[in-house]
Design a protein around this motif. Structure first.
Motif, PDB file in Angstrom:
ATOM      1  N   HIS A   1       0.839  -1.208   0.000  1.00 22.66           N
ATOM      2  CA  HIS A   1       0.000   0.000   0.000  1.00 22.66           C
ATOM      3  C   HIS A   1       0.877   1.262   0.000  1.00 22.66           C
ATOM      4  O   HIS A   1       0.617   2.212  -0.748  1.00 22.66           O
ATOM      5  CB  HIS A   1      -0.908  -0.071   1.234  1.00 22.66           C
ATOM      6  N   GLU A   2       1.939   1.252   0.794  1.00 25.48           N
ATOM      7  CA  GLU A   2       2.834   2.425   0.817  1.00 25.48           C
ATOM      8  C   GLU A   2       3.607   2.545  -0.497  1.00 25.48           C
ATOM      9  O   GLU A   2       3.845   3.655  -0.983  1.00 25.48           O
ATOM     10  CB  GLU A   2       3.801   2.345   2.004  1.00 25.48           C
TER      11      GLU A   2
ATOM     12  N   HIS B   1       1.390   4.367  -2.804  1.00 23.31           N
ATOM     13  CA  HIS B   1       1.420   5.826  -2.616  1.00 23.31           C
ATOM     14  C   HIS B   1       2.655   6.420  -3.301  1.00 23.31           C
ATOM     15  O   HIS B   1       2.579   7.472  -3.928  1.00 23.31           O
ATOM     16  CB  HIS B   1       1.462   6.181  -1.124  1.00 23.31           C
TER      17      HIS B   1
ATOM     18  N   VAL C   1       2.921  10.516   4.429  1.00 22.70           N
ATOM     19  CA  VAL C   1       1.597   9.913   4.314  1.00 22.70           C
ATOM     20  C   VAL C   1       1.423   8.942   5.471  1.00 22.70           C
ATOM     21  O   VAL C   1       2.227   8.020   5.636  1.00 22.70           O
ATOM     22  CB  VAL C   1       1.462   9.147   2.975  1.00 22.70           C
TER      23      VAL C   1
ATOM     24  N   CYS D   1      -0.966   6.081   7.233  1.00 20.75           N
ATOM     25  CA  CYS D   1      -2.043   5.184   6.847  1.00 20.75           C
ATOM     26  C   CYS D   1      -2.452   4.319   8.024  1.00 20.75           C
ATOM     27  O   CYS D   1      -1.632   3.646   8.628  1.00 20.75           O
ATOM     28  CB  CYS D   1      -1.612   4.305   5.683  1.00 20.75           C
TER      29      CYS D   1
ATOM     30  N   GLU E   1      -6.405   6.589  -0.653  1.00 20.29           N
ATOM     31  CA  GLU E   1      -6.310   5.347   0.132  1.00 20.29           C
ATOM     32  C   GLU E   1      -6.913   4.180  -0.642  1.00 20.29           C
ATOM     33  O   GLU E   1      -6.373   3.081  -0.650  1.00 20.29           O
ATOM     34  CB  GLU E   1      -7.013   5.515   1.489  1.00 20.29           C
TER      35      GLU E   1
HETATM   36 ZN   LIG Z   1      -2.434   4.992   2.574  1.00 18.71          ZN
END
Ligand SMILES: [Zn+2]
Length: 143
Positions: free
Chosen positions: A51-52, A55, A69, A71, A84
């Motif tokens: 997920h990072e 980003h 960021v 999360c 997101e």
């Molecule tokens: Zn995120």
């Protein structure tokens, strides 16, 4: 999918597991640094890292000036924030490639409990991926 290698070797990000991080994951673009919460199980940490990475790839056009960021509760579902959601979709695509998931389904395996360890993801993430690919009728727990 070797997500740590993609982050570190391909994208030249530094990945650190931080015990007691107040969020699931954190990207510090200016330092090319990803922190993931060491208190979470390894399959969750893998999704958080993917997920990072998302980003970084999708949302960091000018890393030097991009703010960090933060999360929380990163998993397959996603929240209201469009970035997101985009990061979660990217992470699911990366960790559970559509061809591989469809291949497993064609071989008769659509059980998220059985497939989760194959892709080294959580059962919840696997369940959402199967659902979103139309390979399962309904998701049990939503975002
Ligand atoms: Zn995120």
């Amino acid at each position: 999918v070797p997500v740590a290698s993609i982050a570190e070797d391909l994208l030249a990000l530094r990945v650190r597991v931080a015990p007691g991080l107040p969020v699931s994951g954190m990207l510090v673009p200016a330092e090319r640094l990803v922190l993931v919460d060491g208190a979470e199980p390894s399959d969750r940490r893998r999704f958080t890292l993917a997920h990072e990475v998302a980003h970084w790839v999708l949302h960091c056009a000018s890393p030097a000036s991009a703010p960090p960021v933060l999360c929380r509760q990163v998993h397959a579902g996603g929240g209201r924030d469009v970035r997101e959601r985009e990061a979660n979709v990217f992470a699911a695509d990366l960790l559970m490639p559509e061809d591989a998931v469809r291949g497993a389904a064609a071989a008769g395996n659509t059980d998220p409990l059985a497939l989760a360890p194959v892709f080294a993801v959580s059962e919840a993430a696997m369940r959402w991926r199967l659902y979103n690919l139309g390979l399962m009728p309904a998701a049990r727990d939503g975002p």
